[in-house]
Design an enzyme around this catalytic site. Structure first.
Site, PDB file in Angstrom:
ATOM      1  N   THR A 113       0.845  -1.202   0.000  1.00 44.58           N
ATOM      2  CA  THR A 113       0.000   0.000   0.000  1.00 44.58           C
ATOM      3  C   THR A 113       0.874   1.242   0.000  1.00 44.58           C
ATOM      4  O   THR A 113       0.689   2.163  -0.808  1.00 44.58           O
ATOM      5  CB  THR A 113      -0.932   0.009   1.236  1.00 44.58           C
ATOM      6  OG1 THR A 113      -1.782  -1.136   1.170  1.00 44.58           O
ATOM      7  CG2 THR A 113      -1.768   1.276   1.286  1.00 44.58           C
ATOM      8  N   CYS A 145      -9.294  -6.227   2.046  1.00 48.87           N
ATOM      9  CA  CYS A 145      -9.642  -4.854   2.393  1.00 48.87           C
ATOM     10  C   CYS A 145     -11.122  -4.601   2.167  1.00 48.87           C
ATOM     11  O   CYS A 145     -11.706  -3.719   2.765  1.00 48.87           O
ATOM     12  CB  CYS A 145      -8.846  -3.880   1.539  1.00 48.87           C
ATOM     13  SG  CYS A 145      -7.222  -4.485   1.190  1.00 48.87           S
ATOM     14  N   ASN A 170      -5.133  -9.947  -7.533  1.00 46.82           N
ATOM     15  CA  ASN A 170      -5.284 -10.583  -6.231  1.00 46.82           C
ATOM     16  C   ASN A 170      -6.628 -11.277  -6.043  1.00 46.82           C
ATOM     17  O   ASN A 170      -6.854 -11.926  -5.038  1.00 46.82           O
ATOM     18  CB  ASN A 170      -5.095  -9.546  -5.123  1.00 46.82           C
ATOM     19  CG  ASN A 170      -5.994  -8.346  -5.298  1.00 46.82           C
ATOM     20  OD1 ASN A 170      -5.996  -7.707  -6.345  1.00 46.82           O
ATOM     21  ND2 ASN A 170      -6.781  -8.038  -4.297  1.00 46.82           N
ATOM     22  N   GLN A 210       1.250  -9.732  -5.524  1.00 45.38           N
ATOM     23  CA  GLN A 210       0.812 -11.133  -5.515  1.00 45.38           C
ATOM     24  C   GLN A 210       1.739 -12.057  -6.307  1.00 45.38           C
ATOM     25  O   GLN A 210       1.506 -13.260  -6.370  1.00 45.38           O
ATOM     26  CB  GLN A 210      -0.601 -11.237  -6.109  1.00 45.38           C
ATOM     27  CG  GLN A 210      -1.677 -10.552  -5.288  1.00 45.38           C
ATOM     28  CD  GLN A 210      -1.995 -11.285  -3.982  1.00 45.38           C
ATOM     29  OE1 GLN A 210      -1.697 -12.474  -3.834  1.00 45.38           O
ATOM     30  NE2 GLN A 210      -2.592 -10.581  -3.039  1.00 45.38           N
ATOM     31  N   THR A 250      12.269   5.312  11.207  1.00 42.46           N
ATOM     32  CA  THR A 250      13.229   4.297  11.631  1.00 42.46           C
ATOM     33  C   THR A 250      12.954   2.990  10.897  1.00 42.46           C
ATOM     34  O   THR A 250      11.805   2.537  10.837  1.00 42.46           O
ATOM     35  CB  THR A 250      13.109   4.077  13.151  1.00 42.46           C
ATOM     36  OG1 THR A 250      13.403   5.320  13.787  1.00 42.46           O
ATOM     37  CG2 THR A 250      14.079   3.017  13.643  1.00 42.46           C
ATOM     38  N   SER A 290       5.346  -6.681  -1.150  1.00 40.90           N
ATOM     39  CA  SER A 290       4.854  -6.746   0.225  1.00 40.90           C
ATOM     40  C   SER A 290       5.296  -8.057   0.867  1.00 40.90           C
ATOM     41  O   SER A 290       4.971  -9.139   0.366  1.00 40.90           O
ATOM     42  CB  SER A 290       3.324  -6.681   0.198  1.00 40.90           C
ATOM     43  OG  SER A 290       2.824  -6.880   1.493  1.00 40.90           O
ATOM     44  N   GLY A 291       6.027  -7.966   1.981  1.00 41.15           N
ATOM     45  CA  GLY A 291       6.604  -9.150   2.617  1.00 41.15           C
ATOM     46  C   GLY A 291       5.601 -10.223   3.010  1.00 41.15           C
ATOM     47  O   GLY A 291       5.866 -11.421   2.868  1.00 41.15           O
ATOM     48  N   HIS A 292       4.422  -9.789   3.502  1.00 46.64           N
ATOM     49  CA  HIS A 292       3.505 -10.796   4.063  1.00 46.64           C
ATOM     50  C   HIS A 292       2.753 -11.585   2.994  1.00 46.64           C
ATOM     51  O   HIS A 292       1.990 -12.504   3.319  1.00 46.64           O
ATOM     52  CB  HIS A 292       2.525 -10.154   5.053  1.00 46.64           C
ATOM     53  CG  HIS A 292       1.450  -9.308   4.451  1.00 46.64           C
ATOM     54  ND1 HIS A 292       0.160  -9.758   4.327  1.00 46.64           N
ATOM     55  CD2 HIS A 292       1.449  -8.055   3.951  1.00 46.64           C
ATOM     56  CE1 HIS A 292      -0.590  -8.803   3.790  1.00 46.64           C
ATOM     57  NE2 HIS A 292       0.176  -7.763   3.555  1.00 46.64           N
TER      58      HIS A 292
HETATM   59  C1  LIG Z   1      -2.235  -6.491  -5.534  1.00 47.46           C
HETATM   60  C2  LIG Z   1      -2.109  -5.909  -4.165  1.00 47.46           C
HETATM   61  N1  LIG Z   1      -1.609  -4.676  -4.018  1.00 47.46           N
HETATM   62  C3  LIG Z   1      -1.446  -4.129  -2.807  1.00 47.46           C
HETATM   63  C4  LIG Z   1      -1.815  -4.782  -1.649  1.00 47.46           C
HETATM   64  C5  LIG Z   1      -1.613  -4.133  -0.327  1.00 47.46           C
HETATM   65  O1  LIG Z   1      -0.503  -4.696   0.297  1.00 47.46           O
HETATM   66  P1  LIG Z   1      -0.113  -4.430   1.827  1.00 47.46           P
HETATM   67  O2  LIG Z   1      -0.991  -5.310   2.638  1.00 47.46           O
HETATM   68  O3  LIG Z   1       1.316  -4.805   1.911  1.00 47.46           O
HETATM   69  O4  LIG Z   1      -0.322  -2.982   2.085  1.00 47.46           O
HETATM   70  C6  LIG Z   1      -2.341  -6.072  -1.769  1.00 47.46           C
HETATM   71  C7  LIG Z   1      -2.805  -6.799  -0.565  1.00 47.46           C
HETATM   72  O5  LIG Z   1      -3.948  -7.175  -0.458  1.00 47.46           O
HETATM   73  C8  LIG Z   1      -2.490  -6.644  -3.049  1.00 47.46           C
HETATM   74  O6  LIG Z   1      -2.997  -7.861  -3.210  1.00 47.46           O
END
Ligand SMILES: Cc1ncc(COP(=O)(O)O)c(C=O)c1O
Length: 406
Positions: free
Chosen positions: A72, A351, A164, A192, A253, A212-214
């Site tokens: 994000t 989301c 996604n 993704q 930081t 995005s790491g997670h």
């Molecule tokens: C394609 C895509 N972009 C952005 C995001 C947002 O990522 P983050 O959770 O790291 O903010 C997601 C997560 O759902 C995603 O699937």
């Protein structure tokens, strides 16, 4: 049994990643910005090691990586930071216009900052995608339409690599050629994709790319933005101010354990792709076979499963005509709970799963609101097992029987 099939929302932390992170959470807790003592310098060295490791995973140079809090933030920094940079290709200030092109099926972390830009005076075009019933690949943008939508004022095109919700893979290298021929820059949301499809920034032709790491078994709250500094040098304006970390582009930081974890997770994901991709594909296909054998009328949302170049291997999205979509997730959850299971699936992006609105991605495919609501999204991962797939399919079939018998 806990059955987790919501890996587009987030993934489980890999134990190898946790192991890499632990010393940086406990023993070595120095601030990477503290240059006056050994603990700070040690943290700084580790940050630079993680930066180099992560860069290597995506074919970038270390100086092209900006650490962030996730995709994000990376998307926001890419879009708002480029738009705010004086001297960008289009008219000098935001209020004087400038044009951005994106797709109707992008993540809210792209669509919402673009809406913000629009309110500030930019023109934003959201291109439609191939409908589910069209002759092409569902969810893909038509390249000729994209080329035709570019204008001399277009300074940015933002297109995700892998969707996604429906897993559609866009033809990013071809898009990059069109965008660059017009003199605009390309941002690619790769959240993704890493570990599931090859992500090499040069091959993609990306000028900016978000991670995005997670999403690949790393920790939450850490991500990266790739900012090209070769041939086409991309200059961004910071959107957050303070200590001047990350070359002043992202003050704050640094989360040393987090970014050590993300780099470790990326390494594991990229190295394991050869084994993992066919395994995920076979599990995902098994899930579809099980569901379609038991549920009459069930249909696929997104590209054909056998079209490997068009669909993310760990993604399945289905619609079930003739049921009350509003009750679908609750009914499936109840059926699972009654069987002593906890089944994690969703109807769309995390989301938006709490909002009653149907998925904007499924609507963009041309599904009506009812069918969009009567859809389920599955995301598989390295930890998904065959028995989970079989159990999930049985539970969902039972839930749908219940809904149909109402
Ligand atoms: C394609 C895509 N972009 C952005 C995001 C947002 O990522 P983050 O959770 O790291 O903010 C997601 C997560 O759902 C995603 O699937």
């Amino acid at each position: 049994m806990a059955i987790y099939l919501d890996n587009h929302a987030t993934t489980r932390l890999d134990s190898r990643v946790l192991e890499a992170m632990l010393p940086w959470l406990t023993e070595h807790y120095g601030n990477a910005g503290s240059a006056t003592h050994g603990m700070g310098r040690l943290a700084r060295e580790k940050v630079e090691e993680a930066r180099a490791d992560f860069a290597e995973c995506i074919g970038a140079e270390p100086r092209e990586i900006v650490f962030t809090s996730g995709a994000t933030e990376s998307n926001n920094l890419a879009i708002l930071g480029l738009a705010a940079r004086p001297g960008r290709r289009s008219a000098g200030t935001l209020a004087q216009g400038g044009h951005v092109l994106t797709l109707a099926t992008e993540h809210p972390a792209v669509l919402d900052p673009l809406e913000h830009l629009e309110r500030a005076g930019c023109t934003v075009t959201r291109l439609p995608v191939e409908p589910q019933t069209g002759p092409g690949v569902p969810g893909r943008v038509d390249l000729a339409a994209l080329a035709a939508a570019l204008t001399p004022a277009t300074f940015l095109v933002s297109v995700m690599l892998a969707n996604n919700e429906i897993g559609t893979l866009q033809e990013i290298p071809a898009i990059a050629r069109i965008v660059h021929a017009q003199g605009a820059l390309l941002h690619v949301d790769c959240a993704q994709a890493l570990g599931r499809v090859p992500v090499a920034v040069d091959a993609l032709g990306a000028d900016l790319a978000s991670f995005s790491g997670h999403k690949f078994h790393g920790p939450k709250g850490v991500g990266a933005l790739y900012v090209r500094r070769r041939e086409r040098v991309v200059r961004l304006e910071a959107r957050q101010f303070g200590g001047g970390q990350e070359r002043g582009l992202r003050s704050g930081t640094l989360d040393v354990p987090g970014l050590v974890g993300m780099a470790a997770a990326a390494g594991v994901a990229v190295a394991g792709m050869g084994e993992e991709v066919p395994r995920l594909e076979s599990l995902r296909n098994r899930l579809w076979q099980r569901l379609s054998a038991r549920i009459e009328g069930i249909a696929l949302n997104g590209p054909k499963l056998e079209d490997r170049n068009a669909r993310l291997v760990n993604n399945l999205n289905v619609r079930v005509p003739g049921i009350d979509g509003q009750s679908l997730l609750a009914t499936v959850a109840n059926v699972a709970a009654a069987a002593g299971d906890d089944l994690a699936v969703s109807s769309g992006s995390a989301c938006s799963s709490e909002s009653p609105r149907p998925s904007h991605v499924l609507l963009a495919l041309g599904l009506g609101e009812d069918l969009a609501r009567a859809s389920l999204r599955f995301g598989l991962s390295r930890f998904t097992q065959e028995e989970e797939i079989d159990r999930a399919a049985a539970l969902i079939a039972r839930g749908i029987d219940q809904l149909r018998n109402l």
